[in-house]
Design a protein around this motif. Structure first.
Motif, PDB file in Angstrom:
ATOM      1  N   SER A  74      12.484 -16.049  14.243  1.00  0.00           N
ATOM      2  CA  SER A  74      13.625 -16.288  13.336  1.00  0.00           C
ATOM      3  C   SER A  74      13.185 -16.971  12.046  1.00  0.00           C
ATOM      4  N   GLN A  75      12.012 -16.593  11.566  1.00  0.00           N
ATOM      5  CA  GLN A  75      11.476 -17.136  10.319  1.00  0.00           C
ATOM      6  C   GLN A  75      11.102 -15.989   9.391  1.00  0.00           C
ATOM      7  N   ARG A  76      10.883 -16.315   8.102  1.00  0.00           N
ATOM      8  CA  ARG A  76      10.590 -15.284   7.106  1.00  0.00           C
ATOM      9  C   ARG A  76       9.151 -15.332   6.605  1.00  0.00           C
ATOM     10  N   ALA A  77       8.476 -16.454   6.784  1.00  0.00           N
ATOM     11  CA  ALA A  77       7.090 -16.611   6.322  1.00  0.00           C
ATOM     12  C   ALA A  77       6.947 -16.229   4.849  1.00  0.00           C
ATOM     13  N   GLU A  78       7.853 -16.754   4.032  1.00  0.00           N
ATOM     14  CA  GLU A  78       7.804 -16.461   2.598  1.00  0.00           C
ATOM     15  C   GLU A  78       6.536 -17.039   1.978  1.00  0.00           C
ATOM     16  N   LYS A  79       6.048 -16.378   0.958  1.00  0.00           N
ATOM     17  CA  LYS A  79       4.866 -16.867   0.267  1.00  0.00           C
ATOM     18  C   LYS A  79       5.235 -18.009  -0.677  1.00  0.00           C
ATOM     19  N   LEU A  80       4.481 -19.068  -0.591  1.00  0.00           N
ATOM     20  CA  LEU A  80       4.722 -20.256  -1.396  1.00  0.00           C
ATOM     21  C   LEU A  80       3.452 -20.630  -2.151  1.00  0.00           C
ATOM     22  N   TRP A  81       3.614 -21.433  -3.203  1.00  0.00           N
ATOM     23  CA  TRP A  81       2.466 -21.923  -3.965  1.00  0.00           C
ATOM     24  C   TRP A  81       2.343 -23.434  -3.798  1.00  0.00           C
ATOM     25  N   MET A  82       1.130 -23.891  -3.583  1.00  0.00           N
ATOM     26  CA  MET A  82       0.844 -25.325  -3.537  1.00  0.00           C
ATOM     27  C   MET A  82      -0.130 -25.664  -4.652  1.00  0.00           C
ATOM     28  N   ARG A  83       0.230 -26.683  -5.448  1.00  0.00           N
ATOM     29  CA  ARG A  83      -0.707 -27.222  -6.432  1.00  0.00           C
ATOM     30  C   ARG A  83      -1.208 -28.559  -5.923  1.00  0.00           C
ATOM     31  N   SER A  84      -2.427 -28.878  -6.249  1.00  0.00           N
ATOM     32  CA  SER A  84      -3.035 -30.089  -5.702  1.00  0.00           C
ATOM     33  C   SER A  84      -2.303 -31.354  -6.129  1.00  0.00           C
ATOM     34  N   THR A  85      -1.514 -31.269  -7.230  1.00  0.00           N
ATOM     35  CA  THR A  85      -0.760 -32.450  -7.648  1.00  0.00           C
ATOM     36  C   THR A  85       0.254 -32.876  -6.588  1.00  0.00           C
ATOM     37  N   GLU A  86       0.598 -31.952  -5.666  1.00  0.00           N
ATOM     38  CA  GLU A  86       1.540 -32.281  -4.598  1.00  0.00           C
ATOM     39  C   GLU A  86       1.043 -33.446  -3.758  1.00  0.00           C
ATOM     40  N   TYR A  87      -0.256 -33.425  -3.418  1.00  0.00           N
ATOM     41  CA  TYR A  87      -0.775 -34.517  -2.587  1.00  0.00           C
ATOM     42  C   TYR A  87      -1.473 -35.589  -3.411  1.00  0.00           C
ATOM     43  N   GLU A  88      -1.983 -35.216  -4.583  1.00  0.00           N
ATOM     44  CA  GLU A  88      -2.706 -36.202  -5.389  1.00  0.00           C
ATOM     45  C   GLU A  88      -1.799 -37.330  -5.876  1.00  0.00           C
ATOM     46  N   SER A  89      -0.509 -37.032  -6.034  1.00  0.00           N
ATOM     47  CA  SER A  89       0.419 -38.051  -6.526  1.00  0.00           C
ATOM     48  C   SER A  89       0.952 -38.950  -5.412  1.00  0.00           C
ATOM     49  N   ALA A  90       0.590 -38.661  -4.158  1.00  0.00           N
ATOM     50  CA  ALA A  90       1.088 -39.451  -3.032  1.00  0.00           C
ATOM     51  C   ALA A  90       0.327 -40.771  -2.922  1.00  0.00           C
ATOM     52  N   ASN A  91       1.049 -41.829  -2.520  1.00  0.00           N
ATOM     53  CA  ASN A  91       0.392 -43.118  -2.276  1.00  0.00           C
ATOM     54  C   ASN A  91      -0.400 -43.080  -0.983  1.00  0.00           C
ATOM     55  N   THR A  92       0.171 -42.472   0.033  1.00  0.00           N
ATOM     56  CA  THR A  92      -0.497 -42.306   1.329  1.00  0.00           C
ATOM     57  C   THR A  92      -0.132 -40.945   1.883  1.00  0.00           C
ATOM     58  N   LEU A  93      -0.912 -40.485   2.847  1.00  0.00           N
ATOM     59  CA  LEU A  93      -0.626 -39.228   3.522  1.00  0.00           C
ATOM     60  C   LEU A  93      -0.635 -39.464   5.027  1.00  0.00           C
ATOM     61  N   ALA A  94       0.414 -38.973   5.714  1.00  0.00           N
ATOM     62  CA  ALA A  94       0.427 -39.022   7.169  1.00  0.00           C
ATOM     63  C   ALA A  94      -0.659 -38.091   7.694  1.00  0.00           C
ATOM     64  N   ALA A  95      -1.086 -38.338   8.915  1.00  0.00           N
ATOM     65  CA  ALA A  95      -2.196 -37.562   9.493  1.00  0.00           C
ATOM     66  C   ALA A  95      -1.876 -36.069   9.509  1.00  0.00           C
ATOM     67  N   ASP A  96      -0.635 -35.701   9.885  1.00  0.00           N
ATOM     68  CA  ASP A  96      -0.267 -34.280   9.931  1.00  0.00           C
ATOM     69  C   ASP A  96      -0.311 -33.649   8.543  1.00  0.00           C
ATOM     70  N   ASN A  97       0.168 -34.380   7.539  1.00  0.00           N
ATOM     71  CA  ASN A  97       0.132 -33.855   6.170  1.00  0.00           C
ATOM     72  C   ASN A  97      -1.303 -33.657   5.692  1.00  0.00           C
ATOM     73  N   LYS A  98      -2.160 -34.599   6.065  1.00  0.00           N
ATOM     74  CA  LYS A  98      -3.564 -34.496   5.674  1.00  0.00           C
ATOM     75  C   LYS A  98      -4.201 -33.256   6.298  1.00  0.00           C
ATOM     76  N   LEU A  99      -3.893 -32.999   7.575  1.00  0.00           N
ATOM     77  CA  LEU A  99      -4.417 -31.805   8.243  1.00  0.00           C
ATOM     78  C   LEU A  99      -3.940 -30.536   7.545  1.00  0.00           C
TER      79      LEU A  99
END
Length: 715
Positions: A401-426
């Motif tokens: 029941s999912q669509r698996a749409e194509k998405l774009w990730m830019r590195s600024t998404e994580y670079e601007s974070a103060n911390t990252l949870a372990a799952d996000n880091k993975l």
């Protein structure tokens, strides 16, 4: 809810747009007013021509605008932004009262039908000045479409019946819409009044031709200049009678439409002591040793040293590195650790460089989430095998029941974070390292994700670096020592004269400043509202305040003394005496130089009298001529040159701001490419005159208002 997201995406620019909607054509400074203690009331924020506004009413107005900004995505205002918003709300209140009074006497109104017509038309400039309506303009038609807005509201209303979040957003939208309509009505009424004033302005072919010539007819002149600075001030006698006469001549220029205070203050900044620095250096040296020994994890070194910066565990671009360290970090070698060093941002730093890599800056991907699903690991393995066998991930996604749409990730998404949870880091690590079209099974704490990278673009260098950065801050002991010293200085000063006398003895500097109650701080030092309030509500001349501590960034001590109350009205002659003296000096020095040039008939004769001669080109009546001999532009010279025929000399010495001048006009011609078009020039002149008349009328209306602004009592 997509429309809401689009509206809110403009959040950072909205405070400035709101200012436009509130103030319009009237300068913010025009609303600044002050008053004495007798005019204060503990519940009154201020009044306009006796019409009082209760502090609660005013705070409600500010709250309405805050809610509007919050709806538009600018919810968290810092102290400076909030103060700015309060000023804009007050300015809007003053402007509206001023316009309402004039409009009522003329019978001008704005009806609900007119508002609806403007909304239906969708192109009125007032819409662009409205903080909400301007965000709802259709990007395709560049017009406001009320029908689309109404459809959107109906959709929200329907969703609000069953969805609590939708109900909250529907209520917020309605609240914002009500305020937007009020702002629109206020703006339309102001525009009506302005257009009425503008209609009084006319032009004619004669004045249009004169305006064209003033801007485009250029003269070249031979200018003999004799600057005033060649006469020593001590050689000119300035009497009290001269000062008084000059004051009467220029008195209107010294009229104050608000009262103010002249103050003297001392601000002492508390900085870290040597002991504080030494104690912090112990921490930095331990971090350095731990980085070198590699006996504990980088993350633990960062945590135990209480670094200002966290370690994400992912490579970051140069732009994400601290600005003060970036240049040195990019040139480090793998495994290098810097010894503790001080940086220009008042920090000690230790840097460990773990590596450099080149990866895509933008990554396209799709995924199937099995987080929370039963038998997630087994399902993920099945999906990976199915893709390996040739099935498309998006087709498999339908089984979940999912669509698996194509998405774009830019590195600024994580670079601007103060911390990252372990799952996000993975997850981010997999995105960075998984080849295009390869499928990756990521085991997270709550389930699995099957990820496929479909494209990569924009390869950039990234750096895996750990930084221990600590502010060189003062200890409580250091602050207490500084406070005790400052308190002793204030207690020994007793009054303003004592403050000035004792400052040098204690190593402090006394600063002079003129302030108004609409200044939210003393000399732009944050958290000094109490000191400002004391100056305007309690202080007597020559009195000094108590010590105000924890000002600025909790690192400043402040004492203020009131030297003079400047009431509304004409400034006293003594307060502008230095200005008057300079004006008298100009008059008397010109008289001396004019006497020297009195009988000269040519520029050569003026030169023989000691004048410097320069050829000055591109002189027009509309702009000041820059004279090299005086090293400044001279308006009077431009006018004088334009009034003399080609080949003629000046009729008399010209009095400028920097010197006396004698000239001969060498040439005169219309600027190349300039062509007089009577109709266009009249239109242009009308537009300029209309704006000038409107601005002058608004300022005159303001000057005639009795404005009392008591807001400083409350914040």
């Amino acid at each position: 809810m997509a429309a809401i997201g689009k509206i809110r995406s403009w959040g950072p620019a909205l405070v400035g747009i709101l200012a436009l909607g509130l103030i319009g054509f009237i300068a913010q400074d025009g609303f600044s007013t002050c008053r004495g203690r007798a005019q204060m009331d503990s519940s009154i924020a201020g009044s306009i021509d006796g019409d009082k506004i209760d502090i609660q009413e005013y705070q409600n107005l500010v709250g309405d605008y805050q809610e509007l900004l919050k709806f538009l995505g600018q919810g968290n205002l810092d102290e400076e932004q909030l103060n700015g918003l309060r000023d804009e709300v007050w300015g809007s209140y003053v402007r509206n009262k001023m316009i309402e009074k004039e409009a009522k006497s003329l019978g001008l109104t704005v009806t609900q039908e007119e508002i609806l017509k403007v909304l239906q038309d969708g192109t009125n400039p007032a819409i662009m000045q409205n903080p909400l309506l301007s965000r709802l303009i259709d990007p395709q038609t560049h017009a406001f479409d009320i029908n689309k807005v109404n459809m959107y509201r109906e959709e929200m209303k329907a969703q609000a019946q069953t969805n609590a979040q939708a109900a909250e957003e529907y209520e917020a939208f309605n609240h914002a819409w009500s305020l937007a309509e009020k702002l629109l009505a206020d703006n339309l009424l102001a525009n009506k009044y302005q257009m009425l004033l503008a209609g009084c302005v006319l032009s004619n072919p004669v004045s249009a031709k004169a305006a064209f010539d003033n801007q485009n007819v250029e003269s070249q002149a031979l200018v003999a200049s004799m600057p005033y600075n060649q006469i020593n001030d001590n050689d000119v006698e300035v009497s009290e009678a001269d000062i008084k006469a000059k004051y009467e001549e220029l008195k209107e220029g010294f009229k104050n439409y608000q009262d103010s205070r002249d103050i003297k203050f001392v601000s002492a900044q508390v900085v870290a002591s040597q002991k504080d620095r030494d104690e912090l250096m112990v921490v930095m040296k331990k971090a350095y040793a731990d980085f070198l020994a590699d006996s504990i994890s980088v993350t633990e070194v960062i945590r135990s040293s209480q670094s200002n910066l966290s370690y994400l565990g992912l490579p970051v671009s140069r732009a994400a590195l601290p600005a003060d360290l970036a240049d040195s970090i990019v040139n480090m070698s793998v495994g290098q650790v810097t010894a503790p060093f001080e940086s220009k941002d008042n920090t000690f730093n230790v840097v460990k460089f773990m590596g450099k890599t080149t990866v895509a800056d933008s990554i396209e991907y799709q995924f199937i989430s099995l987080v929370g699903a039963p038998n997630a690991a087994a399902s993920a393995d099945s999906i990976v095998k199915a893709v390996a066998a040739g099935q498309a991930l998006d087709s498999i996604a339908k089984n979940y029941s999912q669509r698996a749409e194509k998405l774009w990730m830019r590195s600024t998404e994580y670079e601007s974070a103060n911390t990252l949870a372990a799952d996000n880091k993975l997850f981010y690590s997999a995105l960075l390292n998984t080849p295009v079209n390869q499928v990756k099974n990521i085991a997270l704490s709550q389930g699995n994700i099957v990820l496929q990278v479909t494209d990569r673009r924009g390869s950039v260098e990234k750096y895996d670096v750990a930084i221990v950065k600590r502010t060189i801050d003062f200890s409580n002991e250091t602050y207490n020592d500084a406070y005790n010293k400052f308190s002793q200085f204030v207690s020994e000063s007793q009054n303003l004269a004592g403050l000035e006398e004792k400052a040098a003895e204690f190593g402090y500097t006394v600063v002079d400043r003129t302030i108004r109650n609409t200044d939210h701080t003393i000399a732009n030092i944050r958290s000094t509202h109490d000191a400002l309030k004391w100056v305007f509500s309690e202080a007597e001349e020559n009195q000094i305040s108590q010590v105000y501590d924890r000002c600025g960034d909790n690192d400043r001590l402040l004492v203020v003394g009131l030297s003079k109350v400047n009431p509304k009205g004409y400034a006293s002659m003594s307060s502008v005496e230095e200005t008057l003296k300079q004006e008298v000096l100009v008059d008397k020095k010109f008289a001396k130089l004019a006497e020297t040039l009195a009988n000269v008939k040519t520029v050569a004769e003026a030169q023989a009298k000691g004048a410097r001669v320069d050829t000055v080109s591109h002189i027009t009546f509309a702009s000041p001529a820059y004279v090299p001999g005086a090293m400044m532009p001279e308006v009077a010279l431009s006018g004088a040159v334009s009034g003399v025929e080609k080949g003629a000399v000046s009729k008399a010495p010209v009095k400028g701001r920097a010197g006396a001048y004698f000239f001969q006009v060498l040439d005169r011609a219309t600027r190349e490419g300039a062509k007089f078009d009577a109709a266009q020039q009249q239109l242009r002149q009308n537009q300029q005159n209309m704006q000038q008349i409107v601005n002058m009328a608004m300022q005159e209306l303001y000057n005639n208002l009795d404005i009392k602004d008591n807001r400083y009592i409350f914040f």
